[in-house]
Write a protein that holds these residues in place. Sequence first.
Motif, PDB file in Angstrom:
ATOM      1  N   LEU A 331       2.939 -17.990  -7.191  1.00 21.40           N
ATOM      2  CA  LEU A 331       3.391 -17.004  -6.484  1.00 21.40           C
ATOM      3  C   LEU A 331       4.473 -17.081  -6.735  1.00 21.40           C
ATOM      4  N   ILE A 332       5.362 -17.765  -6.544  1.00 19.03           N
ATOM      5  CA  ILE A 332       6.791 -17.832  -7.876  1.00 19.03           C
ATOM      6  C   ILE A 332       7.378 -17.529  -8.860  1.00 19.03           C
ATOM      7  N   LEU A 333       6.184 -17.748  -9.751  1.00 19.54           N
ATOM      8  CA  LEU A 333       6.325 -17.312 -11.071  1.00 19.54           C
ATOM      9  C   LEU A 333       7.244 -16.268 -11.644  1.00 19.54           C
ATOM     10  N   PRO A 334       8.358 -15.235 -11.899  1.00 12.38           N
ATOM     11  CA  PRO A 334       7.935 -14.269 -12.203  1.00 12.38           C
ATOM     12  C   PRO A 334       7.507 -13.784 -13.663  1.00 12.38           C
ATOM     13  N   ARG A 335       8.244 -12.452 -13.724  1.00  9.86           N
ATOM     14  CA  ARG A 335       7.701 -11.644 -14.680  1.00  9.86           C
ATOM     15  C   ARG A 335       8.130 -12.138 -16.027  1.00  9.86           C
ATOM     16  N   SER A 336       9.665 -12.731 -16.019  1.00  6.36           N
ATOM     17  CA  SER A 336      10.560 -13.100 -17.649  1.00  6.36           C
ATOM     18  C   SER A 336       9.849 -14.287 -17.324  1.00  6.36           C
ATOM     19  N   MET A 337       9.265 -15.105 -16.465  1.00  9.10           N
ATOM     20  CA  MET A 337       8.693 -16.469 -17.359  1.00  9.10           C
ATOM     21  C   MET A 337       7.564 -17.004 -17.355  1.00  9.10           C
ATOM     22  N   SER A 338       6.670 -15.412 -17.957  1.00  6.75           N
ATOM     23  CA  SER A 338       5.808 -15.490 -17.477  1.00  6.75           C
ATOM     24  C   SER A 338       4.351 -16.552 -18.680  1.00  6.75           C
ATOM     25  N   ALA A 339       5.087 -16.882 -19.492  1.00  5.66           N
ATOM     26  CA  ALA A 339       4.938 -17.557 -20.585  1.00  5.66           C
ATOM     27  C   ALA A 339       4.644 -18.871 -20.585  1.00  5.66           C
ATOM     28  N   TYR A 340       5.244 -19.149 -18.935  1.00  8.41           N
ATOM     29  CA  TYR A 340       5.002 -20.701 -18.126  1.00  8.41           C
ATOM     30  C   TYR A 340       3.494 -20.185 -18.089  1.00  8.41           C
ATOM     31  N   MET A 341       2.893 -19.063 -17.665  1.00  4.84           N
ATOM     32  CA  MET A 341       1.141 -19.453 -16.939  1.00  4.84           C
ATOM     33  C   MET A 341       0.911 -19.975 -17.691  1.00  4.84           C
ATOM     34  N   TYR A 342       0.881 -20.489 -19.412  1.00  7.70           N
ATOM     35  CA  TYR A 342      -0.217 -21.429 -20.037  1.00  7.70           C
ATOM     36  C   TYR A 342      -0.240 -22.520 -19.827  1.00  7.70           C
ATOM     37  N   VAL A 343       1.293 -22.848 -19.388  1.00  8.65           N
ATOM     38  CA  VAL A 343       1.506 -24.232 -19.211  1.00  8.65           C
ATOM     39  C   VAL A 343       0.691 -24.117 -17.348  1.00  8.65           C
TER      40      VAL A 343
END
Length: 483
Positions: A331-343
């Motif tokens: 919910l709070i994940l910004p597009r600039s930090m999309s790489a954290y989606m893998y985590v």
Amino acid sequence: MANGISDDDDDSFTKPLGRRSVTYYGTGHMLNDITAACWFTYLLLFLTDIGLSPRAAAAVMLSGQIADAFATVFTGELIDRFGHFKIWHGAGSVLVAVSFSSVFGGCMPCTILGTSSVMVETISYCVFAAIFNVGWAATQVSHMSMVTCITLNSTSRVVLASCRNAFTMIANLGLYGIALIVFGVTKANTHADLENQYRWIAYMSIFIGCCFVGIFHLGTKEPRIKISLRGNSRARISWIYWFKKVLYYQVALVYMLTRLVLNVSQAYLAFYVINELRMADSAKALVPAIIYICSFIVSIILQEMSWTGQRLKAYYTAGGILWIFCGAAILILPRSMSAYMYVISIFIGIANALMMVTGISMQNVLVGEDLNGCAFVCGSLSFLDKMSCGIALYILQSYQSKSILCEILFCLKNVNNRAYLAFYVINELRMADSAKALVPAIIYICSFIVSIILQVVFMKLCFVMKLFTQFVLLCTHVLLHFM
């Protein structure tokens, strides 16, 4: 002689199952799993990419879910009456293979009638979606209800469910491996190329699934417990018997919510990583692949454990808590930090396995030794699952097609396009001219503050995860202490 089963047979049924029997059983749902993964992950994308409106695509999905929901109940009733799990499983698999290829194979009635009517196209996809889900229901209910009739050993029942879930992960990984190859090798330069990509994925999925169905039928025998019970004078268990049990409603709620979380998140995962996070096309396959690799590993580990009712509830609670944290992170994940989606995907995979294995195993606890109603239990719980998922997907997809809020979110997601934002607040919302400056200013101030907070949060991610792990262990300890 007890319940139509000899003492020697009873001893064999209560002993742990061998790995070979467990593995053969696990392969039986591969066709359903790999086609379902394709269904929930790529069907909405496929239908909207070929020109159907979001509402029409949602109608196709809903028609399939409704057909599946009612088919599960009737299939469960018929299996309880007449038995023959493997016959129902084989017939359902044939329906799945034929109808699924028709859904992704294009509009057959449009070709026959020589028309490109959107109405005819929508009806055609709805009909084949319904047929596909009827076959899927027959395969699912027959395979799931076999667990309680293969063995009376509670640990072996969990092991069978865990193995089934492990092969579900293999099926999903296989699908995303196929998708990764197809999307990477072929380029969708035209509308026809795009359709062919999805067809290749569908056809290869059907072929792989059918191979595993063959292995299941060759290696798994018709459950002998059910055969023994058929000679018993005890009548088939009535539906009312289950409706009078409080445990039935508890297990039904747990199973329905578990499937709702897994299916809806899977259906919109591809949309999220592409449309919201603006990740590369390969993320449509890589993110789900990570989820299923982690789920597969956890499912294998769960097979090596001995199980009790208290442990089932404890592990289910741990999976639910983990999913809540993952949902908050998304919910709070910004597009600039999309790489954290893998985590985040790693922890989603762990949570999925914990919830799915324990949620299905709770059905076996509910059935116990009341084997003459096992198929109805599986069918009725699947009815709730399919109806809830179908309605949720229809509402979400319909809402997406017409909601003004979606347009506002689109603006917020594209704040760099200042010209569009100014045009929207003045011409669409009819706000004062000062809004052209105030709205962007508020957006950038809030974005700045949130960015600072997120930087601090993710810099201390390891520390937070350590605290979270301790919290989960504490909750598990408390549950085991009081239950």
